[in-house]
Design an enzyme around this catalytic site. Structure first.
Site, mmCIF file in Angstrom:
data_model
loop_
_atom_site.group_PDB
_atom_site.id
_atom_site.type_symbol
_atom_site.label_atom_id
_atom_site.label_comp_id
_atom_site.label_asym_id
_atom_site.label_seq_id
_atom_site.Cartn_x
_atom_site.Cartn_y
_atom_site.Cartn_z
ATOM 1 C CG ASP A 15 27.265 77.581 40.610
ATOM 2 O OD1 ASP A 15 26.535 77.954 39.662
ATOM 3 O OD2 ASP A 15 28.498 77.744 40.630
ATOM 4 C CG LEU A 51 13.952 76.530 58.018
ATOM 5 C CD1 LEU A 51 15.336 76.057 58.458
ATOM 6 C CD2 LEU A 51 13.558 75.834 56.702
ATOM 7 C CG HIS A 89 17.651 79.353 36.033
ATOM 8 N ND1 HIS A 89 18.788 79.180 36.802
ATOM 9 C CD2 HIS A 89 18.028 80.151 35.001
ATOM 10 C CE1 HIS A 89 19.791 79.861 36.259
ATOM 11 N NE2 HIS A 89 19.361 80.448 35.163
HETATM 12 C C1 IPE Z 1 22.834 78.964 39.765
HETATM 13 O O1 IPE Z 1 23.028 78.304 38.555
HETATM 14 C C2 IPE Z 1 21.540 79.756 39.748
HETATM 15 C C3 IPE Z 1 21.649 81.211 39.930
HETATM 16 C C4 IPE Z 1 22.745 81.908 40.034
HETATM 17 C C5 IPE Z 1 20.393 81.940 39.976
HETATM 18 P P1 IPE Z 1 23.858 78.968 37.377
HETATM 19 O O2 IPE Z 1 22.897 79.685 36.495
HETATM 20 O O3 IPE Z 1 24.962 79.804 37.925
HETATM 21 O O4 IPE Z 1 24.407 77.677 36.638
HETATM 22 P P2 IPE Z 1 25.788 77.488 35.869
HETATM 23 O O5 IPE Z 1 26.890 77.961 36.751
HETATM 24 O O6 IPE Z 1 25.695 78.285 34.597
HETATM 25 O O7 IPE Z 1 25.861 76.010 35.611
HETATM 26 MG MG MG Z 2 26.965 79.430 38.205
#
Ligand code: IPE
Ligand code: MG
Length: 228
Positions: free
Chosen positions: A2, A113, A19
């Site tokens: 996250d 793994l 991402h």
């Molecule tokens: C996690 O990062 C990635 C996925 C859920 C694919 P977020 O996209 O939830 O990042 P924040 O929470 O907005 O910072």
């Molecule tokens: Mg998030």
């Protein structure tokens, strides 16, 4: 995993850039897990609730998923990694479903793994699906409800064949489970770290594993008195 969006925002970049950086962290952590001989690593890549995000973000994430499977499968194969995907495959696009199936098929005999991606995954859906399957068997007279135990129930979950998690690490400072492995996490150690996922590193991962080793796990029992 996250914090991709917040990582990008801090840098005045679009969420998509977060991402992309997050995928690099996936690569780094998978390599670390494989290098140290970890038996199981499960990454929460996309939840059943993530479909609520804007279509453009979803399609970018799906593109990253495709690119990862195209680009990294050879290395995973060389490392003897066995790939699994847990989640509801019916909602994902056909080519991704085919890719998932191919990755699982290609790596099925690998003994290194166990790398599992929770993708289009939701714990409540998983539990409901298991209940539905058992209920159907009971209604059709193939199953005596009295024989339903936690062990039997667990065989109907996506994670059948995998052990329950020992340690769950959530990055970015949020302190919740967000529908991740709800059944399986009954006795998991939980660790919440402030680091945003794109900044999470091999060192921090190894540090988390060391700290896990210092936890006192009793599984509801008591620690036996030292024998004098
Ligand atoms: C996690 O990062 C990635 C996925 C859920 C694919 P977020 O996209 O939830 O990042 P924040 O929470 O907005 O910072
Ligand atoms: Mg998030």
């Amino acid at each position: 995993m996250d914090g991709n969006g917040r990582w990008a925002r801090k840098r005045h970049l679009p969420r998509a850039a977060g991402h992309v950086a997050g995928v690099s962290t996936v690569r780094e952590i998978v390599r670390a897990a494989s290098d140290i001989g970890l038996a199981n690593l499960t990454l929460y890549a996309f939840s059943s609730e993530n479909w609520k995000r804007p279509a453009s973000e979803i399609s970018h994430l799906m593109g990253l998923f495709r690119a990862y499977f195209r680009g990294d499968l050879d290395e995973l194969e060389e490392r003897g990694v066995r790939v699994r995907i847990i989640g509801n495959r019916k909602r994902v696009e056909d080519d991704i479903r085919a890719m998932i199936e191919e990755a699982e098929h290609r790596t099925v005999a690998n003994a290194g793994l166990n790398l599992t991606f929770a993708f289009d995954y939701g714990g409540q859906e998983e539990i409901a699906a298991a209940a539905r399957e058992l209920a159907r068997a009971a209604a059709e007279g193939r199953l005596d409800p009295e024989t339903i135990t936690p062990e039997l129930f667990a065989t109907r979950l996506f994670t059948h064949g995998l052990p329950e998690p020992d340690l769950i690490i959530r990055t970015s400072g949020e302190r919740r489970m967000s529908n991740f492995l709800l059944w399986q996490s009954a006795y998991a150690e939980l660790m919440f770290v402030e680091t945003l996922w794109p900044d999470f590193s091999r060192n921090e991962f190894l540090d988390a594993l060391r700290k896990f080793g210092e936890r006192n796990r009793r599984f509801g029992g008591v620690v036996p008195e030292a024998v004098a």
